[in-house]
Structure formats: structure tokens, C-alpha cells
Design an enzyme around this catalytic site. Structure first.
Site: not given
Ligand code: APR
Length: 254
Positions: A122, A190-191
């Protein structure tokens, strides 16, 4: 947990290609909010279409710049956490494997913690580039106003990130897809694994036979596809895994 770690350890030490697929939750313990974690998620407070989409940039570039300037300032203040550091340590702890990081994060923290093979699918908020891809790209120094105009061709300049409504960089994504397909073990961390095409990578890894591990304190739509779902924060899990790789499984009993 001990059985899971034992199995993981076996796969990790035998693996040739280890892939870590990271998202915003990995950087949460560094102080960067995630996107979709309830009321604290970035997208609960601001519409991504306004600040992180190609349409938003066409309609109101100043608003898009302001949001990215705030992100750039935040990223200058934070440090990698124990999760990033543990992931970086895997390179030396697994000498027989190639460790590839595929990250959706734009904060540069994998590189800051020492990981060397990182595909930022990204993009990165630590760079600016020409909107028309004339070739201009440079580091965006924290605290400096990024150029609004491309100094090479005069087109608009912009943060080097992939917005909603845009295609991913083909070359970067091709490298990431290749690593996913070759992976012996593929660890998502963490996604929420819902944004495409990024979310197709763990599925491709699974299809091509990788062991799939999810590290996330909460269940996600991807959890049902994982061989192991480890309900833990990244900054707890990776140091524990590294300790086991260093000292052996007995470490877990202490
Ligand atoms: N350790 C591991 N996971 C964690 C922690 C932690 N300390 N804290 C939160 N999480 C998890 C949450 O439970 C959630 O499932 O991290 C995840 C974050 O998810 P999103 O906020 O959806 O982030 P992400 O998956 O990176 O989003 C993907 O969406 O908006 C777009 O471009 C943006 O790259 C991003 C993409």
C-alpha cells in the site's frame, strides 16, 4: 499454546520461505490507531473516501494532504514495538529461510526495526512522488512541507501511498504474490484481511500449500481459513516466539 508453538517451531525451522503479512494492528502498540477497531479506528472518525481515495484527492487535495501530514507527523514520533523487532529477529533466528514481509502498513516501521525484505503493497507515507508517475519520488522528511507540484514535470505531487480506487503497484504486488505462493509458512498479523487485493495473498498461500497462522487478539473473517489462530497481540507473541527459537521450547514453561 505450547502445542501450537511446538508445531510452529517445527514448521519454521524447516521452512525455506517464511512470509509475514502485516496490517495496522502490528503498529497499534507503537501508538498508531488501526483503521477498523471500533471507536478508536481511524475510519470510525473520518470517511476514507474523503482523505484516502483517488476521488477525495481529485475533489479536495488539501484535505487529503492535511490528513497525510498528520500521519507523517505521527509516524515521526513513534518507534517500532516488540512485534516489529521480533519479526526482524526472525531473519537471524531462521538462517535457512528467506523471510519476506508483505505489509499493508505505510508507516515504515518494519524497515526501522531492521527487516530487510519488505514489500509495502500500500506504499509508504514516508515518500512523495509524481501523481503522473514521471519518475519523481523522494523521501518525505518529517516536519517538512511536501512539494505540491512535481519538481520534474510540474504535475501534481502526492504521498506515495495507494488510495481507495487505485491499483496497487504491479511490480511490488507481483513480488508479494510470488512470495505468498512460495511460502512454506505464512503468518498474518494485525490485519482484518478484508481489503482486496491484499487479502487474496493469504488465500493464495493457503492454496499453494503454506501453513497459515493468524496472530490477532480478535477473530477476523480470515480466521476460519487459518491453520492456527493465535489470540494474542503482536508485541506479546513475536518476542515469545523468538525466545523459543533462541532457547528452545522449555522457555515456555517459565
Ligand atoms: N496485535 C495484533 N493485532 C491487533 C492488535 C495487536 N496489538 N491490535 C489490533 N489488532 C488487530 C485487530 O483485531 C484488527 O483485526 O488488527 C486488525 C486491524 O485491522 P484494520 O484496522 O482493518 O487494519 P488493516 O487490516 O491493516 O487494514 C487494511 O485497509 O483502510 C485500508 O489501506 C488501509 O492498509 C489498510 C487496509
Amino acid at each position: 499454546m505450547k502445542n501450537t508453538i511446538t508445531d510452529l517451531l517445527k514448521h519454521l525451522t524447516e521452512a525455506r520461505e517464511v512470509v509475514i503479512f502485516s496490517g495496522a494492528g502490528l503498529s497499534a502498540d507503537s501508538g498508531i490507531p488501526t483503521f477498523r477497531d471500533g471507536a478508536t479506528g481511524l475510519w470510525a472518525n473520518i470517511d476514507p473516501e474523503e482523505v484516502a481515495s483517488i476521488e477525495g484527492f481529485e475533489n479536495n487535495p488539501d484535505k487529503v494532504w492535511a490528513w497525510h501530514e498528520a500521519m507523517r507527523a505521527l509516524f515521526a514520533e513513534v518507534q517500532p514495538n516488540a512485534g516489529h523487532e521480533g519479526i526482524a529477529s526472525l531473519e537471524s533466528l531462521l538462517p535457512n529461510a528467506r523471510v519476506t514481509i508483505i505489509t499493508q502498513n505505510i508507516d515504515g516501521l518494519h524497515q526501522a526495526s531492521g527487516s530487510t525484505r519488505v514489500f509495502e503493497i500500500h506504499g509508504s507515507a514516508l515518500r512523495v512522488r509524481c501523481h503522473h508517475h514521471c519518475g519523481f519520488i523522494e523521501l518525505w522528511q518529517a516536519g517538512q512541507l511536501a512539494p505540491r507540484q512535481c519538481p520534474s514535470c510540474g504535475a501534481r505531487a502526492r504521498p506515495d501511498v495507494v488510495w481507495f480506487g487505485e491499483a496497487l503497484d504491479e511490480e511490488v504486488f507481483a513480488h508479494a504474490a510470488e512470495a505468498a505462493i512460495d511460502a512454506d509458512i505464512f503468518i498474518t498479523v494485525g490485519t482484518s484481511a478484508i481489503i482486496q487485493p491484499a487479502a487474496s495473498l493469504p488465500m493464495a498461500a493457503k492454496e499453494y500449500g503454506a501453513m497459515i497462522v493468524e496472530v490477532n487478539p480478535h477473530a477476523t473473517p480470515f480466521s476460519e481459513h487459518a491453520d492456527y489462530s493465535i489470540r494474542s497481540g503482536a508485541s506479546e507473541f513475536f518476542p515469545a516466539l523468538c525466545a523459543v527459537l533462541l532457547n528452545g521450547i522449555g522457555k515456555l514453561d517459565r
